[in-house]
Design a protein around this motif. Structure first.
Motif, mmCIF file in Angstrom:
data_model
loop_
_atom_site.group_PDB
_atom_site.id
_atom_site.type_symbol
_atom_site.label_atom_id
_atom_site.label_comp_id
_atom_site.label_asym_id
_atom_site.label_seq_id
_atom_site.Cartn_x
_atom_site.Cartn_y
_atom_site.Cartn_z
ATOM 1 N N HIS A 50 38.461 -0.383 26.985
ATOM 2 C CA HIS A 50 38.380 -1.726 27.563
ATOM 3 C C HIS A 50 36.987 -2.286 27.263
ATOM 4 N N GLY A 52 36.060 -5.495 28.866
ATOM 5 C CA GLY A 52 35.719 -6.396 29.950
ATOM 6 C C GLY A 52 35.760 -7.859 29.584
ATOM 7 N N ASN A 53 36.102 -8.179 28.341
ATOM 8 C CA ASN A 53 36.116 -9.575 27.885
ATOM 9 C C ASN A 53 37.463 -9.965 27.279
ATOM 10 N N ILE A 180 33.355 -0.579 33.514
ATOM 11 C CA ILE A 180 34.266 -1.538 32.873
ATOM 12 C C ILE A 180 35.713 -1.120 33.078
ATOM 13 N N LEU A 183 36.888 -1.958 36.592
ATOM 14 C CA LEU A 183 37.096 -3.390 36.769
ATOM 15 C C LEU A 183 38.330 -3.874 36.007
ATOM 16 N N ALA A 184 38.617 -3.262 34.856
ATOM 17 C CA ALA A 184 39.823 -3.624 34.102
ATOM 18 C C ALA A 184 41.075 -3.288 34.899
#
Length: 280
Positions: A50, A52-53, A180, A183-184
């Motif tokens: 991942h 994060g964007n 990350i 959060l994903a």
């Protein structure tokens, strides 16, 4: 295609993203590029990160070989690729990262799995990191609605398993890639539950009034899980976050979410399959 890759591809597709053997718990996608000479599709299983964007990152390591893998050379010629996740298939545009962005992404990968650093030590080439930005896509296949729900749930089950493994083998402080990844998961699960609350559950309310009690309980479970996701976000937002605290939060989330997913599947799959067939 190698003798190792073909069985993995077949297992991945047969089990909609679930792969065992030598790769249990790995984050895998199937990446299809266009052969730079043949023009034919070329599919390989690759591990991903991942970022994060909204992108997926893949690393052209070739296990530290001196030559870049074929799939990487293909996308240099034709950067439009196809990605299969097990639940979804989408087209993406591939972009080779360079400079500080590449170095930071590779460092995050090596922090969470030292094998990547070992691959870099084996070769003089700078191992490329490629970002895959989704263009368009949809479900991997046309499944009955209830069966499709299980496929999506299995994505979250695999992600939770991967997170537990990563937290268990991390150092005392939370690494950047693990942050990350947490959060994903929070973002993806939150989106899934909002979709159910705003779309799937109202359809079931209208078509299956006998499920009112079940749906009320599932909505309450969504609220409880949302609170756990908020706590996990809070913990990982701390730059000095302790990995033990993250492990506790991931463990609580796992227990509650797995019970919720199992309950939802038991109660809703038959009704969703009937509803989907009626609206086809």
């Amino acid at each position: 295609m190698s003798d190792f890759e073909q069985p993995v591809i077949e297992e991945f597709r047969a089990n909609r993203g679930n792969v065992g053997g030598a790769l249990p718990g790995s984050r895998l996608v199937l990446l299809t590029t266009t052969g730079r000479r043949s023009g034919r599709p070329h599919t390989v299983p690759v591990e991903f990160l991942h970022d994060g964007n909204g992108r997926t990152l893949v690393i052209a390591s070739a296990a530290g070989a001196e030559a870049h893998p074929q799939w990487y050379r293909n996308l240099l010629t034709e950067p439009r690729v196809t990605v299969e996740t097990g639940a979804f298939t989408y087209t993406a545009d591939a972009e080779v990262l360079d400079g500080a962005e590449r170095d930071a992404a590779f460092a995050r990968a090596a922090e969470i799995d030292p094998t990547w650093a070992e691959y870099q030590r084996r070769t003089d080439r700078v191992i490329p990191v490629v970002a895959l930005r989704p263009v368009e896509g949809g479900p991997a296949e046309d499944l009955p609605w209830g069966d499709a729900l299980t496929v999506i749930h299995d994505v979250f089950r695999r992600e939770l398993a991967a997170l537990r493994t990563e937290v268990a083998r991390s150092g005392p402080r939370l690494g950047a890639q693990l942050r990350i990844n947490c959060l994903a998961l929070c973002r993806g699960l939150g989106h899934h539950h909002h979709t159910e609350d705003d779309g799937t559950f109202p359809l079931l309310d209208d078509a299956n009034p006998e499920l009112a009690g079940v749906l009320a309980r599932l909505r309450a479970e969504h609220e409880a899980i949302a609170a756990l996701l908020d706590r996990l976000r809070t913990v990982v937002a701390d730059e000095g976050a302790d990995a033990g605290a993250v492990a506790d939060q991931v463990g609580q989330l796992t227990r509650q979410l797995e019970a919720h997913l199992d309950h939802e599947e038991r109660e809703l799959i038959p009704a969703l399959n009937v509803l989907g067939a009626a609206r086809a």
